[in-house]
Design an enzyme around this catalytic site. Sequence first.
Site: not given
Length: 238
Positions: A59, A94, A112, A142, A206-207
């Site tokens: 992604r 999100q 998120h 570290c 969209l809905e």
Amino acid sequence: MSAAKNIVILTGSGVSAESGVGTFRDKDGIWARYDYREVATPEGFAKNPALVHSFYNERRRRLPGVSPNAAHVALAELEAGLAAKGGRLTLITQNVDDLHERAGSKNLLHMHGELLKAQCGVCGDVRDWREDLSTDIVCPACERTGAMRPYVVWFGEMPRFLEESVAAIARADLFVSIGTSGAVYPAAGFVSEARGLGVPATELNLEPSANALLFTDSRYGPATEVAPAWAREILAAL
Ligand code: APR
């Protein structure tokens, strides 16, 4: 009703869908192809970190090849337009992509996390990260090996900026939800927070989402159409 000048917007993956970034719960969505328990939980990462890294690497690699769409641009222009008239837009997303930033949004809360950041599971160091992650990576802070993870909030972990989000909703004169199914809390609870405080709430999607009945206004259609049209109305009323 007086013009809305202090607006809080919550976005979900539907706002990035027309840029070619996958949504999660649509029929061909990400969770139809991956088991979220294996790739988006601390337990999944502990069990098979290589699988989790490959899920996010794929992604992350795609992000440079996608661009902000008209919905991202409309929200960035709305933020500037409101500021010019003494108003304020708080954008809570999100989404872990960087499309809101690339469109110009400034007052942005990634509840998120962010795909282009990584965190060390040992020392907690967080930094920009555009390359692949793997268990061979050494923490630049570290110097531990194998503890670097995507700076993404997994299921079972605490989302970020919750106090700031609730405070912004309490000060708002309008709450708007764009491109989210209303399936995941606490984000899905923001509309109840707003309505409980007497703040009107608009859904652009969209809905109808799972909590569509809680909204006082709704516009349905692709985000690249409904979001710019709605933003123009808000700016015209200022
Ligand atoms: N325009 C507007 N809305 C759209 C579009 C579009 N082009 N395409 C899809 N949508 C809507 C869908 O109808 C759906 O309601 O966007 C919503 C996407 O819902 P989800 O796939 O559930 O994504 P989201 O709501 O962002 O998920 C929330 O769940 O898996 C976790 O952390 C992940 O942030 C994510 C959270």
